[in-house]
Structure formats: structure tokens, C-alpha cells
Write an enzyme that holds these catalytic residues in place. Sequence first.
Site, PDB file in Angstrom:
ATOM      1  CG  HIS A 148      -6.328  -6.250  -8.077  1.00  0.00           C
ATOM      2  ND1 HIS A 148      -7.362  -5.363  -8.290  1.00  0.00           N
ATOM      3  CD2 HIS A 148      -5.629  -5.770  -7.029  1.00  0.00           C
ATOM      4  CE1 HIS A 148      -7.298  -4.399  -7.393  1.00  0.00           C
ATOM      5  NE2 HIS A 148      -6.254  -4.606  -6.613  1.00  0.00           N
TER       6      HIS A 148
ATOM      7  CD  GLU B 152      -2.742  -1.271  -0.030  1.00  0.00           C
ATOM      8  OE1 GLU B 152      -2.975  -0.252  -0.707  1.00  0.00           O
ATOM      9  OE2 GLU B 152      -3.145  -2.395  -0.376  1.00  0.00           O
TER      10      GLU B 152
END
Length: 686
Positions: free
Chosen positions: A501, A401
Site C-alpha cells: 500500500h 476494488e
Amino acid sequence: MKKTVTIAKALIFTFSIGVAPFSLVYSQNTRISESSAENLPKIVNTSELGTFYSDFTDYNTSSRGLETDLRKWLGCQSNDTFKIVKTWEDDLGVKKTMYQHFYKSIKVQDDIIVIHEKDGKVVYVNGEFVRNIDIPVVVAPLSQDELKNTIAAVSKTSSEKITLSPAESVISKTNTQTGLKINSSTMVSASSMIATVFSKTYYIDNTTKQVVNEMSLIHNADTPSLSTTYYKGNQNMTVDSYNGSYRLKDNTRKVWTLDGTNLGSAGGYGLDAQGYVLPASGPVEYTSSTANFTATSTKAPVEIHWAIQKANDFYSTVLNRNSFDGNGTAIANYYNVDFSIFNQPGQANPTPAGYGANATAITFGTSTGGQVHFMAYGNGNLPSSPGAFNPFAGIDVGGHEYSHLVVATNGTGGLNYQGESGAINESFADILGTSIEFYAAPSQANWTIGEGLCNFAPGYLRSMAAPKTGPAVLSSQQPDTYNGTYWQSTAAGAADNGGVHTNSGVGNKWFYLLSVGGAGTNDNGTAYNVTGLTIQKAEKIAFKTLTGGYLTANATYLNLYNASKQAAIALYGTGSNELQQVENAWCAVGLGNCASLLAVHEITKSDAQNITVYPNPVKNGLFTINNNSKYEATFEIYDVSGKLVRGLEKLNKENNKITINGFQKGVYIIKISFNGTAISKKIVVE
């Protein structure tokens, strides 16, 4: 002293860099040399969005000479102009000059060109440039009321709950299922931080007032992002002594970890004096009576706090970057977040209340054009499958992140969270997040992402070593070959923002092989053998690729392939083993050259007949490749010894004119790749 701001929008992927004053470099009346531009190297286009590159290594071209002939070389029309928006020099002494493309004095979004020069000579040019724009232009952007009404309709959110950034009239580019669409649009980012949380950049046609494209500016580790904590035992970390107790705050690194149980409740957010994003009602602390946080209830937030401290240290000590953006910006982490706040009304498969199997990096902009950042982590609770997941607090999750924010602030506009550029964005987050894990806990580090987050086979969310082995129950198998098995559609509007993803597995496998090496056969039937460079060298190449000015917002894997080679050359030289292994690792995942043609195999005769090469023999340095197949294709040319003499380039449908001036007489082999396979064609050059 707390300074309250109105959070307006996430600006991660909006191109908003510049220097004042702008210097207008070219106008439609600029005199162009009619001869020198024709002697410049070929421009290799890599996508419908105008991404391109050109290698000047073998040309003696001065930066001033290229400036003089830039418009003619690019194929500009009279309405195309450019402005210098940024100039910098990297740590290797390579000067970068970045230009913004304008059409009828309106910015063409994401159309930037970067010239790389060393000792006054151009060595490489890359960027995005859309030719032959021919649309009416609306100079003034839509009004705030018009924008709010349009966005309220598509997001099914009350207009009074929407906050907008400053709007700008731009020429927008969208890669749709039916091809490239160009619009005179208003670009604006909108967010809601009350009840329902969303943050997107919208492009709205100035005439029809319809949304022509939208990009999420909230980065999820996975969708449904099922990442669970795995604990690394007792770790050294920094906390803050405060009001007679201790809290999870590191004032030196500017990292603060808070309770996010009520994140998203009414009241909005603001910035404190140090730049942390805090709820208007104030932060909710995790505290301890001693400096050692040992309670079971604080293990997950403690691991998050440690992970982000280590991410900060990794970028500072290994990559010489001060915080994620290079500017020492503060970051707040929120644990125990109910991710249903990120639902948008009417969306498919909304997140149920209490769902915390997720981790998210979020960048919002302010109404004055600034940026604010925070990260949110779930507790692993999934009401429909209790016990399936654990807290999302692992170091590779936190590093992932944090690295999304690094990607967003890479200096050339980040990587749009759509299609191939979005998959590359996700891959860089995995690459750098894994590098952080090896830096922080080398004895416990591994090549899986989110191990321990899920309590079902195979026990992790993704594998960089074996992307196809992701948990089938989550549909998390990834391709390990470009356009190979599990590859998803990359068009705007396709599932998962065009497979961001899923298709990231290609970049992940490349980095794994570059780090540790490996041999095998990919989905194209191509045999490969890569000698690993160590993760320490691989991460430096990856970071230079990301931040060296080689990638623009809509970069494709073909751009990434060429950018990583430029990064390896800048770091280690043109004849280096490092460059060779970069190429070998790309060949292993279906791009570029394995230094051998032995792996090129013939497919069925009927398929091969769909692609023809003529005339043969080739005379006057010109021939045609006719791509009559239904697939997109690429080609490269080798001599009979197996040496690559023409790098990977994209083939358009039907006729492609190929110029090979300077080739010696003899036999060459053209390798043409499409639909997960390859054919070889021999040509004779006379």
C-alpha cells in the site's frame, strides 16, 4: 434455483490457467542449435524470483527459430521442460504464446514465459524463469488432513472451520530476507467464512510440512484502509422492481448491492443461479417503495451500487471488457460490514468489533476449482475515534476494488500480493479506479484517492499527484521515486506484505504525469519534464500493459517499466510521442531515461569508488562493472549526445560482465543508480 457450493479458497493470485490438452513442447532430449541461440538478444533479469525480459525488435527471429533454441537461450538443465498453456492474439494482431516451466515434471509456480510475435517474427519475450534448480522433488501433495492441521496451527483457526481447494505439488519460489528459497511444496488455498474470515494461498514444504510462504487473497483498499464516502449528488442508475418494491440490483450488468451487517455470521455461503455469492441464510435487501432511493439510510449503498455500475460500463465501453474478468461474471456488494470478521486469531493489531473503515475485494475459489467474487464496504465507524471516518462508498473506492478483480484475471496469473508485484497490483487498482471516476463524473473527478473518507487533514487517503502528502496520522505517505523517500522493504514477511500500500505511490505518480504532465526534480536529483497524453490515452496504455501478456505474477517495477513501453509501441508505434512520454514519466519516478544526462549528478568520491568499471578503454566489446556497494543497483548506457543506447538493467553484487557487441567506437556514459542517487562513468570503446 439456488445452487449451493462449498467455498474453498481465494484463487486470485494462484496461477491456474491452461488449455486441454497440454502440448509438450520440449523435453530433455530436444536437439539444440549450438550457434543460433548465441545470436539471440540478451536476457535481462529483474528480480531474485526470475522475472526477465528481452527485446527482439532489432533481431530477425522467427517464432519457430526461437522455439528450437529456447532451452539453450534460457540456460536450461536436463530436468527443465516446458508446456504451451495458452495462445491468443490481441486486438493489434500480436500473437502471444505462453509456456509453463516444469522441473522434473513438477510445475514451477509462477514460472511462465510469454513470446510476443508479429507477422511471424518475435518482437518481445518476458516472463519468469529460475535457473539451476537442484532439490529433491515430492510428486504427491500433502493430504487434506496434513494441510488442515498445518494451516490450523499457523492461522489459529479450528481445522473444521477451514475449507481447502484442490491441492497441487509445485516447486515454490520465495524471496526472503536472506535470498531466494526454492522448495518442493504443496500449494493450496484455504479459507474460513465462519466467524473469522480469511482467505490465503499457502505453500507448505512437502518434507518438513512447514509453511514456506503465504499470500493473502483478500484485497483491502488500504490497511487499516480508512476510505470514506464522498457523495456525488443525484445520479442516473439502474434498480430492480421486485415483490412490489424496488431493490439495488442491476440484472443487465449483474450488479447487486446488499446489506452486509451480518456478513461473516455462521452458516457459510453459496452461489445462486446467476453466480452471486450469497449467505446461506439468504440476501438482505436495501429496498424502496419507489424507483428513486432518496432516504438518508440508503445513500451509502446507493453510491456503491452506482459506482460498480459505472465501473462495469467503463470496462465495457472504454476497454472492451465484459465485467471484471471479461466473462460477464456477476458481482455482489455488501455494505455496513463489520471488518473484525477478517481478523485472524493472534494477529497484531486486530480490528476492533464495529470497525467499518475499510473496503475489500474478495475472490474465493470453490472446491471444484471455480471462482466466486464479492466486495465488502464499511460504514466508517471506528470505535476508538468516533466521527473520524465516513462511509467507504466513494466511486474511486468502488472502482479500486473492482479493478483488483481485473488485475487478478489479467490472463497471466494476476500480480502476487507481495513486495513490488503487490505494490503494482495496488497501483493498477488506483490507476483504473481513478480512470473510472473521471469517466463517471468528470466535472467532479480529481487525483486524490478517498477524499472525504476521513475528517482530518489532509482530507484524503492518497494523492496520485503528490504521493508524499498522505495523512501522517495513518503513516500513509508514499514514495514518488523508486527506492526514494518512504520506500518500504519488499521482502516476504516485511510490513504490509512488503509495502504493497506504500510503494504503489511510484506507479501512481507515473500515471498522473503520463496523463497531465509535469516538471520537477525527483529524489535522485534527476530533473524531468513530461508532456501529458490525457488520461484517456494513459489508461489505454496502462490497461494494455496489464492485460497484454507482459507482466507475470512476481513482476517488479523494472518489468512494469519495460512492459509499459511495449504496450505504448503496440498501440502507437516505436517512434511515437506516446512512447517518449511513457519513458519520461518513468524517469520522473526514478526508472529509465529522461532523454538527457544533465540530471545525473556525482555523489561523494568515497561512494563512487564503491563502483568501478574496467577495462577502460573497452576492447572486444566486453567490460566489467564491479558493484562493491551494499545497495542494489541498475545501469543504463548513453552516447555523448544523451541518447539511450542500452536500456535499464539490474546489477548484481560484485562483478557484472557487460557485452556491447555492435557499439560504434567512441565515448559513452554509464549511468549507475543506487540508494536513491546516481553516478556517471565515462568509457571509451575501441
